[in-house]
Design a protein around this motif. Sequence first.
Motif, mmCIF file in Angstrom:
data_model
loop_
_atom_site.group_PDB
_atom_site.id
_atom_site.type_symbol
_atom_site.label_atom_id
_atom_site.label_comp_id
_atom_site.label_asym_id
_atom_site.label_seq_id
_atom_site.Cartn_x
_atom_site.Cartn_y
_atom_site.Cartn_z
ATOM 1 N N ILE A 248 0.836 -1.203 0.000
ATOM 2 C CA ILE A 248 0.000 0.000 0.000
ATOM 3 C C ILE A 248 0.871 1.253 0.000
ATOM 4 O O ILE A 248 0.605 2.216 -0.724
ATOM 5 N N ARG A 249 1.924 1.246 0.787
ATOM 6 C CA ARG A 249 2.801 2.420 0.863
ATOM 7 C C ARG A 249 3.545 2.661 -0.447
ATOM 8 O O ARG A 249 3.817 3.804 -0.812
ATOM 9 N N LYS A 250 3.855 1.590 -1.150
ATOM 10 C CA LYS A 250 4.481 1.757 -2.465
ATOM 11 C C LYS A 250 3.527 2.459 -3.421
ATOM 12 O O LYS A 250 3.934 3.321 -4.202
ATOM 13 N N GLN A 251 2.250 2.086 -3.350
ATOM 14 C CA GLN A 251 1.251 2.693 -4.229
ATOM 15 C C GLN A 251 0.990 4.154 -3.869
ATOM 16 O O GLN A 251 0.663 4.965 -4.727
ATOM 17 N N LEU A 252 1.156 4.496 -2.598
ATOM 18 C CA LEU A 252 0.919 5.867 -2.147
ATOM 19 C C LEU A 252 2.133 6.762 -2.333
ATOM 20 O O LEU A 252 2.007 7.995 -2.299
ATOM 21 N N ALA A 253 3.296 6.169 -2.524
ATOM 22 C CA ALA A 253 4.556 6.912 -2.486
ATOM 23 C C ALA A 253 4.582 8.114 -3.429
ATOM 24 O O ALA A 253 5.027 9.208 -3.061
ATOM 25 N N ASP A 254 4.116 7.946 -4.656
ATOM 26 C CA ASP A 254 4.190 9.027 -5.639
ATOM 27 C C ASP A 254 3.282 10.200 -5.292
ATOM 28 O O ASP A 254 3.512 11.331 -5.762
ATOM 29 N N SER A 255 2.255 9.972 -4.486
ATOM 30 C CA SER A 255 1.317 11.041 -4.142
ATOM 31 C C SER A 255 1.698 11.775 -2.862
ATOM 32 O O SER A 255 1.056 12.759 -2.489
ATOM 33 N N LYS A 256 2.737 11.299 -2.189
ATOM 34 C CA LYS A 256 3.128 11.910 -0.916
ATOM 35 C C LYS A 256 4.306 12.858 -1.088
ATOM 36 O O LYS A 256 5.238 12.571 -1.856
ATOM 37 N N PRO A 257 4.306 13.976 -0.364
ATOM 38 C CA PRO A 257 5.433 14.903 -0.449
ATOM 39 C C PRO A 257 6.639 14.380 0.331
ATOM 40 O O PRO A 257 6.486 13.587 1.268
ATOM 41 N N LYS A 258 7.799 14.828 -0.052
ATOM 42 C CA LYS A 258 9.008 14.477 0.698
ATOM 43 C C LYS A 258 9.145 15.423 1.874
ATOM 44 O O LYS A 258 9.082 16.638 1.725
ATOM 45 N N LEU A 259 9.313 14.857 3.058
ATOM 46 C CA LEU A 259 9.420 15.683 4.257
ATOM 47 C C LEU A 259 10.780 16.360 4.329
ATOM 48 O O LEU A 259 11.811 15.749 4.039
ATOM 49 N N HIS A 260 10.754 17.626 4.737
ATOM 50 C CA HIS A 260 11.999 18.379 4.918
ATOM 51 C C HIS A 260 12.361 18.367 6.404
ATOM 52 O O HIS A 260 11.583 18.815 7.244
ATOM 53 N N THR A 261 13.503 17.816 6.724
ATOM 54 C CA THR A 261 13.963 17.767 8.109
ATOM 55 C C THR A 261 15.375 18.332 8.195
ATOM 56 O O THR A 261 16.086 18.441 7.193
ATOM 57 N N GLU A 262 15.775 18.681 9.401
ATOM 58 C CA GLU A 262 17.121 19.173 9.663
ATOM 59 C C GLU A 262 17.722 18.383 10.815
ATOM 60 O O GLU A 262 17.008 17.722 11.575
ATOM 61 N N GLY A 263 19.022 18.466 10.942
ATOM 62 C CA GLY A 263 19.682 17.818 12.056
ATOM 63 C C GLY A 263 19.937 16.340 11.835
ATOM 64 O O GLY A 263 19.521 15.737 10.844
#
Length: 361
Positions: A200-215
């Motif tokens: 399911i997560r593979k199918q959702l991957a393209d629709s999800k934004p990449k999270l921006h993190t620091e540290g």
Amino acid sequence: MSREFDFVIYGASGFTGEFVVKTAKESCGKEDRPIKWAIAGRSQAKLDEVKTRCGVDVPCIIADVANQQALNDMCKQTRVLLNCVGPYRHFGESVVRACAETGTDYVDLCGEPEFLEKCQLQFHKTAQETGALIVGSCGFDSIPQDLGAWFVRQQFEGGTCHAIEAFLSFKAGPKGAAFHYATYQCAVEGFGSAGELKNIRKQLADSKPKLHTEGKKLKLQKGPFSDPRFPGQTLYAFPGADASVVKRTQEHFTEENPEHTSFHHACYFMLPSAYSWKMGMYGGMFSVLTGWQWGRDLLLKYPGFFTNGTFSHEGPNEEQLKDTSFEWTFHARGRAGPSRSDYMRVTAKVAGPEPGYVCTS
């Protein structure tokens, strides 16, 4: 659109559903305006019993999860549907579909990541078109964790929260904590379908934004391990839905604002070290047996044996509900200001009553 009811509790005759009915009665009595609500399920007789036990006089709606038209008709009568029918992987999809199709806001108590993300995959577009808000995990899974993490992040105003570690502990009375079989069934079947969740997560991957993190990223530990911040405790990775819910919340904020800065995150639970041998024995059996269908059947047939009596078809008694409580401890690090030298740590706690049913309802 005018609806007859403000909310409907679906699955009101279930173990958790009855707790929700009691809480609804108490909460509605405190409101300034009359709240119109109803209870729903597949058996009129069982709903009548709930009304008697809880001392409520509200309408009943009959709807079976196997009857999509009946579910749609029910949803058309209410602004919000509170779904208490679990395990959600078996009985929840048709209910979410009905809410998405009829523009009815939906709330559940689900702690099953596979169900939550599968519904996102299947019904997100429909819900957007009808204006329905589909909100899962509105109980112990995962409001204390999600809002706790958000509260901690807000303490870095003017700076950036880099990472949050959350640690769960329980307190129980002389008779120990106890939970209902349905909660256990969700856990057994959830661990057994880990491969489906990955798909399911593979199918959702393209629709999800990449999270921006620091540290620096957190080093996730499965356990058992010790931590000097919690002397006398043995820690383990928390297997619930909380980590995935927090991540999905951060993904939503990133969709709304591409400049949003998220944080690295990890969840753990702890037990007194004196009981770590029990966790090793029962946890080991659980981990091995959930990998096979015959093993899951065995676990579900003998819940008390495989959990040292913690899970049963009867659930907790009044004394256990009264004496059990939880506490999430959050440890966060990040920058207090724009400079890298402005290092900051924050500690916060979220505590509450018995988590499975009192807090959740």
